[in-house]
Design an enzyme around this catalytic site. Structure first.
Site, PDB file in Angstrom:
ATOM      1  N   ASP A 176       0.822  -1.211   0.000  1.00 36.29           N
ATOM      2  CA  ASP A 176       0.000   0.000   0.000  1.00 36.29           C
ATOM      3  C   ASP A 176       0.860   1.268   0.000  1.00 36.29           C
ATOM      4  OD1 ASP A 176      -2.402   1.354  -0.046  1.00 36.29           O
ATOM      5  OD2 ASP A 176      -2.622   1.365   2.138  1.00 36.29           O
TER       6      ASP A 176
ATOM      7  N   GLY B 213       0.098   5.638  -4.237  1.00 35.67           N
ATOM      8  CA  GLY B 213      -0.478   6.939  -4.581  1.00 35.67           C
ATOM      9  C   GLY B 213       0.121   8.050  -3.729  1.00 35.67           C
TER      10      GLY B 213
ATOM     11  N   ASN C  74     -10.810  -2.300  -5.518  1.00 36.94           N
ATOM     12  CA  ASN C  74     -10.047  -1.366  -6.360  1.00 36.94           C
ATOM     13  C   ASN C  74     -10.711  -1.124  -7.719  1.00 36.94           C
ATOM     14  OD1 ASN C  74      -6.808  -2.531  -5.122  1.00 36.94           O
ATOM     15  ND2 ASN C  74      -8.011  -0.772  -4.465  1.00 36.94           N
TER      16      ASN C  74
ATOM     17  N   ARG D 281     -12.119   2.382  -8.356  1.00 39.97           N
ATOM     18  CA  ARG D 281     -11.275   3.565  -8.611  1.00 39.97           C
ATOM     19  C   ARG D 281     -11.596   4.131 -10.002  1.00 39.97           C
ATOM     20  NH1 ARG D 281      -5.353   2.673  -5.832  1.00 39.97           N
ATOM     21  NH2 ARG D 281      -6.167   2.022  -3.798  1.00 39.97           N
TER      22      ARG D 281
ATOM     23  N   ARG E 183       2.057  -4.963   6.020  1.00 43.61           N
ATOM     24  CA  ARG E 183       1.352  -3.900   5.290  1.00 43.61           C
ATOM     25  C   ARG E 183       2.201  -2.643   5.339  1.00 43.61           C
ATOM     26  NH1 ARG E 183      -4.851  -2.347   4.446  1.00 43.61           N
ATOM     27  NH2 ARG E 183      -4.486  -0.460   3.247  1.00 43.61           N
TER      28      ARG E 183
ATOM     29  N   SER F 181      -8.106  -4.745   4.880  1.00 43.55           N
ATOM     30  CA  SER F 181      -8.692  -4.436   3.570  1.00 43.55           C
ATOM     31  C   SER F 181      -9.060  -5.676   2.752  1.00 43.55           C
ATOM     32  CB  SER F 181      -7.754  -3.516   2.767  1.00 43.55           C
ATOM     33  OG  SER F 181      -7.478  -2.336   3.483  1.00 43.55           O
TER      34      SER F 181
END
Ligand code: IPE
Ligand code: IPE
Ligand code: MG
Length: 236
Positions: A16, A19, A64, A67, A184, A192
């Protein structure tokens, strides 16, 4: 009950923060995903060196898909390129590829590529790389339940025969040992929808760094942390 192997047999990673990594640099999110592919290369190499038997990477979740279309398309294109480039390395490194998730939702080109590499690497013994693509733990559990219910309705099994082992044999991870270590990146304390059944007794290590900054040294740190843990599995 406290002893556990020096090196986890199965490591699962929620990769993760791509972004946010990009945002910090004023770059488009896609650049973060692109850089994340380099972390995958490093982590894979380190796992092979260490003798980790299974590495499961959460690359794209069921959620996802919600998105923006442009990001989803870019991720799929990146995945195709990654697989295409990786095919030779997997042969060289003797890594077997598996994929879990609702693969029928992936573009045809991606599915074909996965199938081809799976077949080609089926006998490789150095490590198994499991890519979780369009994957959701709840969906996987529901699908296992549906398959058992349909067998029960058809009289092939009796409901009483359903136990944990039979249930696990209907999951997409059938035959794969449960993860020992779940990592993670980027600091979030949640799972998640990843491997909900399989992580019952995984040791969880949350790393603050964003995935594109995660390097071999960071992996070694998480394994050291794992080795300091006292796994009890409910006993003393
Ligand atoms: C992880 O990075 C990669 C995928 C989920 C495909 P993100 O894209 O979630 O990056 P952040 O969490 O928004 O920073
Ligand atoms: C989890 O990351 C999925 C993957 C790493 C593929 P997300 O970024 O999608 O998860 P949330 O939205 O933070 O829970
Ligand atoms: Mg994220």
């Amino acid at each position: 009950m406290s002893s556990h192997p020096e090196v986890p047999r199965h490591i699962a990673i929620i990769m993760d923060g791509n972004g946010r990594w990009a945002k910090e640099r004023g770059l488009p999110r896609l650049e973060g995903h692109r850089s994340g592919a380099e972390s995958v290369r490093e982590v894979m190499e380190a796992c092979i060196e260490l003798g980790v038997e299974y590495l499961t990477l959460y690359a794209f979740s069921s959620e996802n898909w919600s998105r923006p279309e442009a990001e989803v398309n870019a991720l799929m294109a990146l995945l195709d390129r990654f697989l295409d480039e990786k095919a030779k390395d997997l042969d060289r490194q003797q890594v077997r590829l598996l994929a879990i998730g609702q693969l029928d939702r992936l573009p045809e080109s991606t599915r074909a590529l996965i199938e081809r590499i799976k077949t080609r690497t089926a006998d490789h013994k150095a490590m198994t790389l499991v890519l979780a693509l369009s994957y959701g733990g709840r969906e996987e559990i529901v699908s296992a339940a549906r398959s058992l219910a349909s067998d029960a309705a058809a009289g092939k099994i009796s409901p009483e025969a359903i136990d944990s082992d039979l249930f696990a044999s209907r999951l997409q991870t059938a035959g794969i040992p449960d993860p020992d270590l779940l990592i993670r990146t980027s600091g979030e304390m949640r799972v998640s929808n990843f491997l909900l059944w399989q992580i019952s007794y995984a040791e969880i290590v949350i790393v603050k760094k964003f995935w594109p900054d995660f390097r071999q040294g960071d992996l070694f740190e998480t394994i050291k942390e794992y080795q300091r843990r006292h796994r009890r599995f409910g006993a003393l």
